[in-house]
Design an enzyme around this catalytic site. Structure first.
Site, PDB file in Angstrom:
ATOM      1  N   SER A 191       0.875  -1.222  -0.086  1.00 28.02           N
ATOM      2  CA  SER A 191       0.007   0.115  -0.031  1.00 28.02           C
ATOM      3  C   SER A 191       0.637   1.347  -0.131  1.00 28.02           C
ATOM      4  CB  SER A 191      -1.075  -0.070   0.946  1.00 28.02           C
ATOM      5  OG  SER A 191      -1.582  -1.365   1.334  1.00 28.02           O
ATOM      6  N   ARG A 192       1.916   1.294  -0.432  1.00 31.05           N
ATOM      7  CA  ARG A 192       2.853   2.421  -0.618  1.00 31.05           C
ATOM      8  C   ARG A 192       3.465   2.903   0.749  1.00 31.05           C
ATOM      9  NH1 ARG A 192       3.345   0.119  -4.740  1.00 31.05           N
ATOM     10  NH2 ARG A 192       3.357   1.073  -6.856  1.00 31.05           N
ATOM     11  N   LEU A 193       2.983   2.106   1.689  1.00 25.62           N
ATOM     12  CA  LEU A 193       3.714   2.464   3.207  1.00 25.62           C
ATOM     13  C   LEU A 193       4.968   2.112   3.558  1.00 25.62           C
ATOM     14  CD1 LEU A 193       0.385   2.402   5.147  1.00 25.62           C
ATOM     15  CD2 LEU A 193       1.278   4.286   3.873  1.00 25.62           C
TER      16      LEU A 193
END
Ligand SMILES: Cc1cc2nc3c(=O)[nH]c(=O)nc-3n(C[C@H](O)[C@H](O)[C@H](O)COP(=O)(O)O)c2cc1C
Length: 213
Positions: A191-193
């Protein structure tokens, strides 16, 4: 175009990077990640992008091979009279980035650059295959040349000249060492975290911080 560029994406799930795993200084973590990259990456693990800046403030970026890394810094070899050589002479600062695709990792290194000692350049130059040693003489790196023939002819003449003796290191060819002021480790996460741990040298001490992805 199929698929469209905008639709190209990959979710990163392989690993994480936590403060608990990370050492208080960056060099041992770089060594661990580099070793893993050499084992796992399918392309050249020591290939990195090196950015320099010219007198007008224009950044220039190109791929180079890392040839040494320890607590003194990160070593690469090139032509001192090349575009990058001239840029580093005028502005001895650079940034270096590794993208280890299979490991979903990026390392960013920034700092100051100086030439390595003549002895260090000699030692590496003489460890190279003959073709590479002659190539360093044959190519006026970054200069405009009329055609490929120029290089082939230069090489043919050098092969004759050094048929019976080892070529010396060209005075215009050697190593540079980037002494880091900051090193950032990036591990892709879902999730692009992503995880980003940044080490910055402050008054001789490495300060580690987590950055938002
Ligand atoms: C995979 C790869 C590795 C390279 N390694 C080096 C290197 O170690 N040293 C070097 O001078 N050029 C290397 N090059 C060529 C540079 O990218 C660049 O074309 C050259 O150094 C001239 O750059 P400049 O005109 O900005 O000085 C490499 C290119 C690639 C694609």
């Amino acid at each position: 175009m199929n698929p469209s560029i905008a639709d190209l994406r990959r979710n990163y799930t392989r690993d994480g990077l936590s403060e608990h795993q990370a050492p208080v200084e960056p060099f041992s973590l770089f060594a661990t990640w580099f070793e893993q990259a050499v084992t796992i990456e399918t392309t050249e693990a020591n290939a990195m992008m090196l950015a320099t800046v010219d007198a007008g403030g224009q950044p220039h970026l190109r791929t180079l091979l890392l040839k040494g890394a320890d607590e003194r810094g990160f070593v690469f070899f090139s032509n001192y009279a090349s575009a990058k050589g001239e840029q580093l002479k005028a502005q001895p600062k650079a940034a270096m980035t590794f993208w280890w695709h299979d490991l979903e990792r990026q390392v960013r290194i920034e700092g100051t650059v100086e030439k390595v000692s003549a002895e260090e350049s000699d030692a590496y130059y003489h460890s190279r295959p003959l073709g590479s040693r002659l190539g360093a003489w044959a190519s006026p790196q970054s200069q405009i040349i009329a055609d490929r023939e120029v290089l082939e002819q230069n090489l043919a003449e050098l092969e004759k000249q050094y048929a019976n003796e080892a070529p010396p290191r060209p005075p215009h060819w050697g190593g540079f060492r980037l002494t880091p002021q900051s090193i950032e480790f990036w591990q892709g996460r879902p999730s692009r975290l992503h995880d980003r741990l940044s080490y910055r040298l402050v008054d001789g001490q490495w300060i580690r911080k987590r950055l938002a992805p």
